[in-house]
Design a protein around this motif. Structure first.
Motif, mmCIF file in Angstrom:
data_model
loop_
_atom_site.group_PDB
_atom_site.id
_atom_site.type_symbol
_atom_site.label_atom_id
_atom_site.label_comp_id
_atom_site.label_asym_id
_atom_site.label_seq_id
_atom_site.Cartn_x
_atom_site.Cartn_y
_atom_site.Cartn_z
ATOM 1 N N ALA A 1 0.844 -1.195 0.000
ATOM 2 C CA ALA A 1 0.000 0.000 0.000
ATOM 3 C C ALA A 1 0.879 1.245 0.000
ATOM 4 O O ALA A 1 1.963 1.245 0.586
ATOM 5 C CB ALA A 1 -0.896 0.014 1.225
ATOM 6 N N PRO A 2 0.433 2.294 -0.680
ATOM 7 C CA PRO A 2 1.201 3.538 -0.621
ATOM 8 C C PRO A 2 1.154 4.120 0.789
ATOM 9 O O PRO A 2 0.286 3.767 1.596
ATOM 10 C CB PRO A 2 0.481 4.450 -1.622
ATOM 11 C CG PRO A 2 -0.877 3.874 -1.774
ATOM 12 C CD PRO A 2 -0.773 2.412 -1.507
ATOM 13 N N ALA A 3 2.107 5.006 1.036
ATOM 14 C CA ALA A 3 2.131 5.661 2.353
ATOM 15 C C ALA A 3 0.884 6.521 2.521
ATOM 16 O O ALA A 3 0.292 6.982 1.532
ATOM 17 C CB ALA A 3 3.379 6.518 2.468
ATOM 18 N N ALA A 4 0.494 6.725 3.734
ATOM 19 C CA ALA A 4 -0.690 7.553 3.990
ATOM 20 C C ALA A 4 -0.445 8.979 3.506
ATOM 21 O O ALA A 4 0.628 9.548 3.747
ATOM 22 C CB ALA A 4 -1.002 7.569 5.479
ATOM 23 N N PRO A 5 -1.395 9.550 2.780
ATOM 24 C CA PRO A 5 -1.229 10.951 2.364
ATOM 25 C C PRO A 5 -1.362 11.877 3.559
ATOM 26 O O PRO A 5 -1.805 11.462 4.642
ATOM 27 C CB PRO A 5 -2.376 11.149 1.375
ATOM 28 C CG PRO A 5 -3.401 10.151 1.784
ATOM 29 C CD PRO A 5 -2.672 8.985 2.366
ATOM 30 N N VAL A 6 -0.968 13.103 3.361
ATOM 31 C CA VAL A 6 -1.038 14.094 4.441
ATOM 32 C C VAL A 6 -1.884 15.273 3.973
ATOM 33 O O VAL A 6 -1.620 15.842 2.911
ATOM 34 C CB VAL A 6 0.376 14.586 4.824
ATOM 35 C CG1 VAL A 6 0.288 15.681 5.887
ATOM 36 C CG2 VAL A 6 1.221 13.422 5.315
ATOM 37 N N ALA B 1 0.854 13.415 -1.419
ATOM 38 C CA ALA B 1 0.741 11.956 -1.489
ATOM 39 C C ALA B 1 2.036 11.394 -2.054
ATOM 40 O O ALA B 1 2.748 12.083 -2.796
ATOM 41 C CB ALA B 1 -0.441 11.558 -2.370
ATOM 42 N N SER B 2 2.341 10.161 -1.704
ATOM 43 C CA SER B 2 3.583 9.536 -2.172
ATOM 44 C C SER B 2 3.541 9.364 -3.691
ATOM 45 O O SER B 2 2.465 9.357 -4.303
ATOM 46 C CB SER B 2 3.778 8.181 -1.501
ATOM 47 O OG SER B 2 2.682 7.342 -1.796
ATOM 48 N N GLY C 1 -4.305 -0.667 -7.099
ATOM 49 C CA GLY C 1 -5.519 -0.591 -6.301
ATOM 50 C C GLY C 1 -5.300 -0.778 -4.815
ATOM 51 O O GLY C 1 -6.270 -0.874 -4.049
ATOM 52 N N ASN C 2 -4.045 -0.830 -4.368
ATOM 53 C CA ASN C 2 -3.778 -0.936 -2.930
ATOM 54 C C ASN C 2 -4.113 0.389 -2.265
ATOM 55 O O ASN C 2 -3.739 1.457 -2.762
ATOM 56 C CB ASN C 2 -2.308 -1.271 -2.683
ATOM 57 C CG ASN C 2 -1.922 -2.596 -3.319
ATOM 58 O OD1 ASN C 2 -2.483 -3.632 -2.991
ATOM 59 N ND2 ASN C 2 -0.985 -2.554 -4.257
ATOM 60 N N GLN C 3 -4.780 0.312 -1.150
ATOM 61 C CA GLN C 3 -5.210 1.538 -0.453
ATOM 62 C C GLN C 3 -4.306 1.807 0.736
ATOM 63 O O GLN C 3 -3.963 0.893 1.493
ATOM 64 C CB GLN C 3 -6.663 1.397 0.002
ATOM 65 C CG GLN C 3 -7.204 2.666 0.649
ATOM 66 C CD GLN C 3 -8.703 2.599 0.841
ATOM 67 O OE1 GLN C 3 -9.459 2.590 -0.113
ATOM 68 N NE2 GLN C 3 -9.128 2.533 2.089
ATOM 69 N N SER C 4 -3.942 3.068 0.897
ATOM 70 C CA SER C 4 -3.057 3.468 1.992
ATOM 71 C C SER C 4 -3.842 3.547 3.291
ATOM 72 O O SER C 4 -5.079 3.548 3.293
ATOM 73 C CB SER C 4 -2.475 4.842 1.689
ATOM 74 O OG SER C 4 -3.478 5.835 1.865
ATOM 75 N N PRO C 5 -3.126 3.636 4.405
ATOM 76 C CA PRO C 5 -3.815 3.998 5.651
ATOM 77 C C PRO C 5 -4.408 5.400 5.517
ATOM 78 O O PRO C 5 -4.040 6.155 4.617
ATOM 79 C CB PRO C 5 -2.692 3.976 6.698
ATOM 80 C CG PRO C 5 -1.593 3.188 6.084
ATOM 81 C CD PRO C 5 -1.709 3.374 4.605
ATOM 82 N N ALA C 6 -5.291 5.742 6.417
ATOM 83 C CA ALA C 6 -5.943 7.060 6.362
ATOM 84 C C ALA C 6 -4.949 8.163 6.676
ATOM 85 O O ALA C 6 -3.984 7.979 7.418
ATOM 86 C CB ALA C 6 -7.098 7.100 7.351
ATOM 87 N N SER C 7 -5.186 9.305 6.068
ATOM 88 C CA SER C 7 -4.369 10.479 6.364
ATOM 89 C C SER C 7 -4.753 11.018 7.737
ATOM 90 O O SER C 7 -5.666 10.498 8.402
ATOM 91 C CB SER C 7 -4.633 11.553 5.316
ATOM 92 O OG SER C 7 -5.938 12.090 5.505
ATOM 93 N N ASN C 8 -4.086 12.067 8.112
ATOM 94 C CA ASN C 8 -4.518 12.810 9.297
ATOM 95 C C ASN C 8 -5.920 13.362 9.058
ATOM 96 O O ASN C 8 -6.275 13.718 7.938
ATOM 97 C CB ASN C 8 -3.537 13.949 9.581
ATOM 98 C CG ASN C 8 -3.301 14.824 8.356
ATOM 99 O OD1 ASN C 8 -3.152 14.298 7.259
ATOM 100 N ND2 ASN C 8 -3.291 16.119 8.528
ATOM 101 N N ALA C 9 -6.717 13.413 10.083
ATOM 102 C CA ALA C 9 -8.071 13.984 9.966
ATOM 103 C C ALA C 9 -8.001 15.476 10.261
ATOM 104 O O ALA C 9 -7.310 15.900 11.190
ATOM 105 C CB ALA C 9 -9.021 13.296 10.942
#
Lengths: 305, 249
Positions: free
Chosen positions: A168-173, A190-191, A243-251
């Motif tokens: 999965a890609p790194a979580a976006p910020v 995003a990465s 199609g791999n999904q990253s962890p969630a970004s900061n809210a």
């Protein structure tokens, strides 16, 4: 009597040699390979049972298969960055095209199951957290039809790439959330392997909802259809090409706010024009023509103006 | 209604007066000024730029707080226009009819309830279209070598407008969209500088190679009343100068 051959014989021999050389040099066979009609395919963790199609095509003039070694076309997938002449240990043989099945041209395809890719050699599909590029290779030798020709190597000019990506890609910020009229503009980073971002949002009243998605390269995405004055929490996910999904970004939180454009200010000031509710702008000249023709007709006919 | 009739009649008369002499001449037999050299002229094209400030605030008596002045700081839009005309009469000057189309836009931040700038922008965009008659007094330029050509144009106008906020069209209070069109009329007076006199040989080559008879730089003043013939509402009239380059082909 001279021992030297006649001049005319030398000329003929030279001409024949030149023709043979030209035929051998000019008649090159090309090999083209692709996977699913493309040169790059990404497969994801959930694609183990998926079947890819490897297409091959041979094209040439005045050539046939070489009678010696590598007369048959072999197609294989390798973990290495280069191909060599034969499948190496751990490579996956996709198929063999017998020399007897083609003359100067030929084409066909082979199925390739994702679970048989060399990335899984010594293991099983799926593999967690893995990103691996594999090359699709092909090799054979051909010989000119004319006598005395040398066998020539034939390799594809472009090696198709199959990428297994379960990473999965790194979580976006989220860098900022800009309040707009009934909308929030979310700026993010995003990465580089991210191709897509998806928005999720929630108000204090409910759970997270799916929002819009858009290209990751743009760096911002607009979430609209919101209510002004309501605070929303937003977060985003990144997706890579497999199609791999990253962890969630900061809210982050944002509150859409009413703003006024030029025409709203015009109407607030008491302007009479209402814009176009029923007739589009392009229809107005037509309406004018209709009005003028009806008026002319009524004047000619003595009707009421 | 009376104003509409008057304006329409005036426009029709102006077009008719300019086109009238041409009807008396068969195509290909246009009389030319004595001494004019080069291939036959039939068409004129021009491109021009200028600062255009629509008189939208006139609807509000130009009072303080009127929308155009407060939103766009009362500054002009950059207007780009192109036009083409068919020359129908050539003797004591040149007359013809033509059409033009242009584009102008103006952006500014939308405003919040507090009056502060919002994060999104708002815009007004215009596409002015025109059908006009034109008369150029170029006799002096072609016969006497005086490189100045005064001219006048008059005709009908139709301007398409739309307003956006962010990336979308603005909505109106009645649920429509902020887009529409306004009819009007206008006239133009200008002065062209014939460039051929500065490089006569180059001008002749331009004619021989590309068929361009004459080249001009020009400046003109435009008077346009585009408010649906004084019926109220959005007023896209203007009084403005434009500058450009023209070619006769």
């Amino acid at each position: 009597m001279s021992l030297r051959p006649p001049i005319s014989s030398i000329r003929v021999a030279l001409c024949l040699a030149a023709l043979v050389t030209a035929a051998g040099a000019g008649a090159q066979t090309t090999l083209t390979l692709n996977v699913n009609n493309g040169t790059a395919v990404a497969v994801a963790k959930d694609d183990c049972t998926r079947t890819l199609t490897v297409n091959w095509a041979l094209a040439g003039t005045g050539q046939s298969g070489c009678s010696g070694d590598h007369a048959d076309l072999q197609i294989w997938v390798t973990n290495n960055t280069t191909c060599g002449l034969d499948p190496a240990s751990g490579d996956t043989l996709v198929g063999t095209v017998l020399q007897s099945t083609w003359t100067t041209t030929g084409s066909g395809s082979f199925p390739l199951t994702v679970s048989s890719l060399p990335v899984f050699a010594g293991g099983t599909c799926p593999l967690a957290d893995t990103q691996k590029d594999m090359k699709v290779c092909g090799y054979l030798k051909t010989a000119p039809v004319v006598l005395g020709g040398q066998c020539q190597e034939v390799k594809p000019a472009t090696l198709p790439t199959i990428t297994y990506d379960s990473q999965a890609p790194a979580a976006p910020v989220i860098t900022s959330v800009v309040p707009q009229d009934k909308a929030l503009l979310i700026n993010f980073t995003a990465s580089t392997d991210s191709t897509l971002v998806k928005v999720a949002y929630a108000s204090a009243l409910g759970p997270y909802n799916d929002g819009p998605s858009g290209p990751a390269a743009t760096g911002s995405i607009k979430l609209d259809g919101l209510d002004n004055g309501v605070t929303y929490a937003v977060l985003i996910y990144a997706e890579d090409v497999a199609g791999n999904q990253s962890p969630a970004s900061n809210a982050e939180a944002g509150t859409p706010v009413q703003s006024y454009g030029f025409f709203e200010k015009y109407q607030q000031a008491g302007g009479q024009t209402q814009g176009c509710a029923a007739a589009p702008a392009g229809a107005l000249p037509l309406l004018a023509l209709v009005w003028m023709s009806r008026r002319r007709r009524s004047m000619l006919g003595g009707g009421r103006s | 209604m009376r104003a509409i009739r008057t304006a329409a009649a005036a426009a029709a008369l102006s077009l008719g007066a300019l086109a009238g002499p041409a009807w008396a001449q068969a195509p290909g037999t246009v009389e030319r000024p004595p001494g004019e050299v080069g291939s036959e002229r039939t068409v004129g094209v021009e491109v021009k730029l200028g600062g255009f400030k629509p008189l939208i605030d006139r609807e509000f008596g130009n009072a303080a707080g009127a929308p155009y002045a407060t939103t766009f700081n009362d500054s002009s839009m950059l207007l780009f226009e192109g036009s083409g005309e068919r020359q129908l009469y050539q003797a004591m000057g040149t007359a013809g009819v033509g059409v033009s189309a242009g584009y102008a836009e103006k952006y500014a931040p939308a405003v919040l309830e507090t009056g502060a700038d919002a994060a999104e922008s708002t815009s007004l965009r215009l596409v002015p279209l025109s059908l006009f008659g034109v008369y150029r007094f170029d006799y002096a330029a072609h016969v006497w070598g005086i490189p100045l050509v005064p001219y006048v144009k008059a005709g009908l106008r139709y301007t398409i407008w739309w307003c956006s906020k962010g990336a979308s069209l603005e909505s109106t209070t009645d649920g429509g969209l902020a887009i529409g069109g306004r009819f009007g009329w206008g006239f133009t007076g200008g002065l062209s500088l014939l460039l051929d006199v500065f490089e006569p040989r180059l001008a002749r080559d331009f004619d021989t190679d590309a068929g361009v008879n004459h080249s001009y730089l020009f400046a003109e003043f435009n008077f346009a009343d585009v408010n649906n013939f004084y019926s109220g509402g959005f007023d896209l009239s203007g009084r403005y100068f434009t500058f450009g380059i023209a070619f006769e082909i």
